[in-house]
Each structure stands twice: as C-alpha cells, then as structure tokens.
Design a protein around this motif. Structure first.
Motif, PDB file in Angstrom:
ATOM      1  N   LYS A  66      10.299   7.066  27.737  1.00 40.05           N
ATOM      2  CA  LYS A  66       9.316   8.033  28.222  1.00 40.05           C
ATOM      3  C   LYS A  66       8.752   8.797  27.030  1.00 40.05           C
ATOM      4  O   LYS A  66       9.462   9.056  26.055  1.00 40.05           O
ATOM      5  N   MET A  67       7.479   9.159  27.130  1.00 39.30           N
ATOM      6  CA  MET A  67       6.842   9.976  26.094  1.00 39.30           C
ATOM      7  C   MET A  67       6.327  11.257  26.721  1.00 39.30           C
ATOM      8  O   MET A  67       5.710  11.232  27.789  1.00 39.30           O
ATOM      9  N   ARG A  68       6.590  12.366  26.064  1.00 37.14           N
ATOM     10  CA  ARG A  68       6.101  13.662  26.531  1.00 37.14           C
ATOM     11  C   ARG A  68       4.809  13.997  25.799  1.00 37.14           C
ATOM     12  O   ARG A  68       4.762  13.981  24.567  1.00 37.14           O
ATOM     13  N   SER A 117       2.545  19.912  29.921  1.00 34.80           N
ATOM     14  CA  SER A 117       3.455  18.999  29.240  1.00 34.80           C
ATOM     15  C   SER A 117       4.047  18.049  30.281  1.00 34.80           C
ATOM     16  O   SER A 117       4.705  18.486  31.221  1.00 34.80           O
ATOM     17  N   VAL A 118       3.796  16.759  30.102  1.00 36.69           N
ATOM     18  CA  VAL A 118       4.189  15.762  31.092  1.00 36.69           C
ATOM     19  C   VAL A 118       4.937  14.638  30.393  1.00 36.69           C
ATOM     20  O   VAL A 118       4.506  14.152  29.339  1.00 36.69           O
ATOM     21  N   ALA A 119       6.068  14.227  30.959  1.00 39.91           N
ATOM     22  CA  ALA A 119       6.802  13.062  30.459  1.00 39.91           C
ATOM     23  C   ALA A 119       6.391  11.850  31.288  1.00 39.91           C
ATOM     24  O   ALA A 119       6.554  11.844  32.507  1.00 39.91           O
ATOM     25  N   ARG A 120       5.837  10.845  30.626  1.00 34.06           N
ATOM     26  CA  ARG A 120       5.366   9.657  31.331  1.00 34.06           C
ATOM     27  C   ARG A 120       6.175   8.440  30.892  1.00 34.06           C
ATOM     28  O   ARG A 120       6.389   8.232  29.689  1.00 34.06           O
ATOM     29  N   PRO A 121       6.642   7.619  31.829  1.00 37.09           N
ATOM     30  CA  PRO A 121       7.253   6.344  31.438  1.00 37.09           C
ATOM     31  C   PRO A 121       6.262   5.541  30.605  1.00 37.09           C
ATOM     32  O   PRO A 121       5.042   5.594  30.824  1.00 37.09           O
ATOM     33  N   GLY A 143      14.863   8.795  31.879  1.00 36.44           N
ATOM     34  CA  GLY A 143      14.217   8.138  30.758  1.00 36.44           C
ATOM     35  C   GLY A 143      14.740   8.636  29.433  1.00 36.44           C
ATOM     36  O   GLY A 143      15.317   9.724  29.343  1.00 36.44           O
ATOM     37  N   LEU A 144      14.543   7.820  28.420  1.00 35.11           N
ATOM     38  CA  LEU A 144      14.943   8.150  27.064  1.00 35.11           C
ATOM     39  C   LEU A 144      13.685   8.446  26.251  1.00 35.11           C
ATOM     40  O   LEU A 144      12.731   7.656  26.241  1.00 35.11           O
TER      41      LEU A 144
END
Length: 220
Positions: free
Chosen positions: A155-157, A164-168, A188-189
C-alpha cells in the motif's frame, strides 16, 4: 481499459484499477490474496466480530473482472483462503458462486502461507506456475526474473483530494511485479518497508488501485 500497461520479461501486462493483473496475449487474469473467509476465521480463533461480508464483496469484484475480460486462465496467487479451515468451511452460497466463476476457464490455485493445502473445489493446485517467460508464485524470491507474486499486500500513502489516503498498489520494475491484495478485509505493508525496498529496483513504480490506476515512483 481502466489499467496501466507495463513491460515484464518481454510481455506486456496490465495492472487493473481493481487490483487484478491482466496478460492480454495469454488471456490470463491473476489475482492475489483473496483471503476468503477471513471474518469467519477471526471469529473462530479470536472471537473478533467483523461483518461477514468480505467473501461476498471479494467474489463480486472478481466476478466483475471475469465478466469484463473473459479470461482463458485465472491464476490465484496464494492466500486465496484465510486458512485451510476457511477453504473447507466456505458457506454453500459462496462455494456455489465460486464454482460458477471457475466454469469455462483454466483455474489455478497457487499455494500460499495461509492456505498450503490444495482446495477441494476443482481447478489445479500448484506451488508455482511457469508460463512463457513468467513465473507465478506467492512470495517473491530475491534473485528472480520475470516474476509475478503477491503476499505483501503493498500500500502507498498519498495525499489525494486534500486527504491522506493509503491505497493498495502494484509494485513493478524490470524484473518483477508484486500484486496488491484483492481481498476485501486485508491490511497492507507500506511501500517504504525494508523488505519491499530490498526487492524492488531503483526505477520501481507503485501503481495505485482505486477509481483509476495511477502510476507513481515507488520511492516518491
């Protein structure tokens, strides 16, 4: 097509906005880490109660990809079930729906660390799959080339729309592609985790899933 095309080992693959991977030349659809039955497993082992809709949501999203692409081959890259009990105890409606999705295509179950036993649902169970220049497995190997894997749930934030959103995301470079988890109830990592940093080359991209596939430098 809502996706981002990228080269790997002489092939052209498409990272779909859904989190599925499409290999047009082979009409192959790959998904990773479905974790079917996770809510049931948490309730069984820890008494944790989550809404029991994860399997339905995951299969609905998978059905949409199959309907849109009509794949000849479907590869599930491991951790398709949250554990072996989840595979055995899948509710009958979910089993019937999964069986219907499997009809008409070559279906391959790659074993994962959560589900090492082959599911008794038809299809072919393999430790890994070699097809043309690509090798499909659950966990990436450091020196591999032309590898497609899952396991890490990257996942990337990012700041999107002021939040601020963490998306796979997919992680891709010239040697490998690591798929995001396709399952509904999966953590997610972070892309800056040391294990992912060590696996991916300097030019690696993170292809975010969501309404639209969005490619960014992994180390932005």
């Amino acid at each position: 097509m809502n996706g981002y095309a990228f080269p790997l080992a002489g092939t052209v693959l498409t990272a779909r906005a859904s989190g599925a991977l499409w290999w047009e030349a082979e009409r192959l659809l790959a998904v990773s880490d479905l974790h079917l039955g996770k809510a049931d497993r948490l309730a069984r082992r820890a008494g944790a109660l989550l809404p029991p809709y994860d399997t339905h949501e995951t299969l609905t999203r998978l059905a949409a990809e199959i309907e849109a692409l009509a794949p000849r081959t479907v590869v599930c890259l491991g951790d398709s079930f949250d554990d072996d009990d989840a595979a055995r105890d899948l509710p009958e409606p979910a089993t019937d729906r999964l069986t219907a999705l499997m009809a008409g295509s070559r279906w391959i179950w790659i074993s994962g660390n959560h589900d090492p036993a082959p599911p008794d649902l038809g299809g072919t169970a393999l430790a890994e799959l070699a097809l043309g220049p690509l090798r499909f497995r659950h966990i990436a190997e450091r020196e591999a080339e032309g590898e497609v894997s899952g396991h890490y749930h990257p996942k990337m934030r990012r700041r999107l729309g002021g939040q601020s959103v963490a998306r796979p995301c997919f992680l891709v470079d010239g040697r490998r592609a690591i798929l995001p988890a396709f399952g509904a109830y999966t953590g997610g990592l972070a892309t800056h985790a040391p294990v992912l940093d060590a696996l991916m080359g300097a030019d690696a991209l993170a292809i975010l899933t969501g309404p639209k596939a969005l490619a960014l430098p992994m180390r932005a």
